[in-house]
Design an enzyme around this catalytic site. Structure first.
Site, PDB file in Angstrom:
ATOM      1  N   LYS A 200      33.708 -10.889  25.591  1.00 32.88           N
ATOM      2  CA  LYS A 200      33.837  -9.706  24.582  1.00 32.88           C
ATOM      3  C   LYS A 200      33.923  -8.227  25.053  1.00 32.88           C
ATOM      4  O   LYS A 200      34.354  -7.083  25.560  1.00 32.88           O
ATOM      5  CB  LYS A 200      35.082 -10.179  23.230  1.00 32.88           C
ATOM      6  CG  LYS A 200      35.396 -11.232  22.707  1.00 32.88           C
ATOM      7  CD  LYS A 200      37.013 -11.028  23.548  1.00 32.88           C
ATOM      8  CE  LYS A 200      38.082 -11.909  23.365  1.00 32.88           C
ATOM      9  NZ  LYS A 200      39.377 -11.340  24.309  1.00 32.88           N
TER      10      LYS A 200
ATOM     11  N   GLU B 124      41.528  -4.553  17.040  1.00 32.09           N
ATOM     12  CA  GLU B 124      41.990  -6.130  16.351  1.00 32.09           C
ATOM     13  C   GLU B 124      41.332  -6.969  16.708  1.00 32.09           C
ATOM     14  O   GLU B 124      40.362  -6.547  17.725  1.00 32.09           O
ATOM     15  CB  GLU B 124      43.363  -6.389  16.961  1.00 32.09           C
ATOM     16  CG  GLU B 124      43.665  -7.054  17.906  1.00 32.09           C
ATOM     17  CD  GLU B 124      43.180  -6.551  19.648  1.00 32.09           C
ATOM     18  OE1 GLU B 124      42.942  -5.713  19.262  1.00 32.09           O
ATOM     19  OE2 GLU B 124      42.356  -7.446  20.881  1.00 32.09           O
TER      20      GLU B 124
ATOM     21  N   SER C  17      32.618 -19.422  27.365  1.00 31.81           N
ATOM     22  CA  SER C  17      33.411 -18.285  26.835  1.00 31.81           C
ATOM     23  C   SER C  17      32.406 -17.392  25.854  1.00 31.81           C
ATOM     24  O   SER C  17      32.264 -16.599  26.043  1.00 31.81           O
ATOM     25  CB  SER C  17      34.811 -17.770  26.825  1.00 31.81           C
ATOM     26  OG  SER C  17      34.932 -18.513  25.238  1.00 31.81           O
TER      27      SER C  17
END
Lengths: 264, 398
Positions: B91, B113, B380
């Protein structure tokens, strides 16, 4: 002339401004909504905006969100609301405008929606999450069948956006009075007056102002600049506080009457 | 990419676009123009790459999972170690890009968010690094299952707003973030965490994440002297998957599989497998596959992993699925939990529950493939944030 155009013209002749009252279809239930619409008319509302409940109302503040949740508890659908409009239309000539997020209309099918809504006596549609860029199909079918497409402008809208929205709109222009979501706010932005003037330099259409207007004195102030005032959350608040109590319709009636009285 | 995809308004074929209130339209147009400028701007690229290297710790390794490969007895499995990024997941790549862009736009306040909390932590980190004010929206249910990440965000100086409406998960956090943005659009940049939402987010987030695939491509060529046969990534909104896949799209022989959250199974109705159980719809700014009922109301979703627990999916994924370029499947909660434990035991790597869905699919397909074939699984994120939740599921008292 459409029913909406007629109404604005008629009010103009009388030197009045339009009070547009919003309620959510199915809150507290669909029969009650039918009675409420007629009550709003009696209280002085000139046009009715009927909210179609949606699970994810991203342009709405807490009051309308909760109202939609109550309506969805008994699965009120777009076709239920079209049926409701049909019933109202049998006994009233008041302009009816659907306010729906795009997905319920998209799922219903835009062509079918326009056809069924017009057949039921619905006069216009507002889709808060559908800018003109994505509205080609809805506009095309609406023009064919005579449904007014009311697009929104906001304080952030520049000249380009104003032109685009004016070109795509029929019935009236919905000016969002504040950067934000629906719901009561203190005071009224002084910028509204200037924006209305700017919008009117691009269109002959009436301009109605909504979002954040909750009190008679606010309605009065805004109606001195605009052709109409839209009140939603504040009406739903009165309804919410009185659901299940005796005289709920009278309470709503009195509140709407005070708004309309403030405007004249 | 082929032809004019996406077009100037962000349409990937019938998917994508901009379905937002008018208040946000000028900001999205401004953002699109600013992004078009910086993507060509060498100084911006240099700055972006600098922070990816020095702050995020890139490149992340492409790790040969030898024990796992032996145990499964089929294709060679490589793990793209995004779990080694600063803050513990991919991210941060997107956040660095968007924070740099926000600074260029003169926005002093950042909102985002978060589902699992990874994007929230990454955003809080990026904001702290550049001294920007930061608020994060997180569903109440996710706040409960990811309390560690909530505290991390607070340590980083962010305000965490608990969202108590609707399903109290990622979807409602996005709605609240969009409402905040609508209200504060003049001063605030919204860092959407995935390849979703209105244009330009799906393209912009994809581009900022494409570093994953660019690195993986170079690394595998160096290690194996050839390109891989299969790429696997989990798909919530789909940013880690798009980040890995994008650099390989033109290599037609490379298969790609996106793994959605199968929850308790498709028949149970408790899942987030949009392609298996959804249909075309519009939610939160974009047109894509959507889990909805016959009236167009968005359905509740379920997944053991908060980061995959979402009713819709990035529009480019839907487009590439139609093109037959990417296959989509799902892994159930149980399969993901098994993969979570398996990778921990066999390789000494605790994967995020999201990434565990990708690992679960590798466990299924690797044994059926030839030994000279190569799979890259996008790992991830790391699973530290999930250990409390997994302990609870297993009935272990800590």
């Amino acid at each position: 002339m459409t029913r909406i155009e007629n109404k604005f013209a008629e009010l103009k002749d009388k030197g009045e401004k339009a009070l547009i009252a919003y309620i959510m279809a199915g809150d507290p239930d669909i029969q009650e909504t039918e009675r409420l619409i007629l009550e709003l008319e009696k209280a002085g509302a000139d046009l009715i905006e009927i909210g179609i409940p949606f699970s994810d109302p991203l342009a709405d503040g807490p009051t309308i969100q909760k109202s939609a949740t109550r309506a969805l508890e008994h699965n009120v659908s777009l076709s239920d609301v079209i049926d409701l409009a049909k019933k109202v239309r049998k006994v009233s000539n008041i302009p009816l405008i659907f306010m729906s997020y795009y997905n319920p209309i998209f799922k219903y099918g835009e062509e079918l929606f326009v056809r069924d809504a017009v057949k039921a006596g619905v006069d216009g549609v507002i889709v808060p999450d559908l800018p003109p860029e994505e509205a080609e199909v809805l506009i095309k079918h609406s023009r064919e069948k005579g449904l007014d497409t009311i697009f929104l402008l906001a304080p952030t809208s520049g000249e380009d956006r104003i032109k685009k929205v004016c070109k795509s709109s029929t019935g009236f222009i919905y000016y969002v009075s504040l950067t934000g979501v629906t719901g009561a706010k203190e005071g009224v932005s002084k910028d509204i007056k200037g924006m209305i003037k700017k919008i009117k330099s691009h269109t002959e259409l009436p301009v109605a102002v909504g979002f954040g207007i909750s009190r008679p004195e606010q309605a009065k102030e805004v109606s001195s600049w605009a052709d109409g005032v839209i009140v939603g959350s504040a009406i739903i608040k009165v309804l919410e506080e009185n659901i299940g109590k005796k005289g709920v319709n009278k309470k709503v009636h009195d509140f709407v009457k005070s708004l309309k009285n403030g405007m004249s | 990419m082929q032809g004019n995809i996406p077009d100037g308004k962000g349409h990937f074929g019938i998917y994508g676009g901009r379905y937002v209130p008018e208040t946000l339209m000028p900001a999205l147009i401004e953002l699109t123009e600013a992004y078009q400028e910086v993507r060509k701007d060498k100084d911006f690229r240099r700055e972006f790459e600098y922070y990816l290297k020095e702050f995020v710790g890139r490149p992340t390794s492409l790790y040969f999972a030898e024990r796992l490969t032996k145990k499964l007895g089929g294709a060679k499995i490589y793990l793209k170690r995004e779990d080694l990024c600063h803050t513990g997941a991919h991210k941060i790549n997107n956040v660095v890009g968007q924070v740099l862009l926000a600074r260029k736009l003169g926005k002093k306040r950042i909102i985002a968010e978060t589902g699992a909390g990874q994007h929230g932590v990454a955003t809080a980190t990026g904001a702290a690094m550049f001294g920007l004010e930061c608020e994060i929206y997180m569903g109440a249910e996710d706040v409960a299952r990811q309390s560690l990440n909530v505290f991390r965000m607070k340590l980083l100086g962010a305000k965490v707003n608990r969202v108590d409406i609707g399903t109290k998960t990622l979807k409602d956090a996005i709605s609240e973030a969009l409402r905040d943005w609508t209200t504060n659009v003049r001063t605030t940049h919204y860092i959407m965490g995935t390849v979703f939402g209105p244009h330009p987010y799906p393209v912009m987030v994809r581009d900022f994440q494409s570093v994953i695939g660019k690195e993986a491509r170079k690394q595998i060529l160096k290690k194996e002297g050839k390109l891989p046969d299969l790429l696997i990534a989990c798909v919530g909104g789909g940013s880690n998957a798009m980040g890995l896949f994008h650099s390989f799209l033109k290599d037609e022989n490379i298969k790609m599989t996106g793994v959605e959250a199968g929850g308790e199974g498709i028949k149970s109705g408790k899942h987030a497998a949009r392609f298996a159980g959804g249909s075309l719809g519009v939610l939160q700014g974009t047109k894509s596959y959507l889990l909805q009922d016959e009236n167009g109301q968005v359905l509740n979703t379920h997944s053991v992993s908060a980061g995959l627990d979402y009713a819709s999916v990035g529009p480019e994924h839907a487009f590439l699925r139609d093109q037959g370029r990417i296959d989509y499947t799902y892994a159930t909660d149980d399969e993901a939990l098994k993969a979570f434990e398996f990778l921990s035991m066999e390789e000494g790597i605790i994967p995020a529950l999201e990434s565990s869905h990708a690992v679960a699919h590798a466990l299924k397909v690797a044994p059926k493939m030839k030994k000279d074939q190569v799979i890259i699984v996008n790992l991830s994120g790391r699973g530290d944030k999930d250990v409390m939740h997994v302990a609870k599921i297993k009935g272990v008292e800590l």
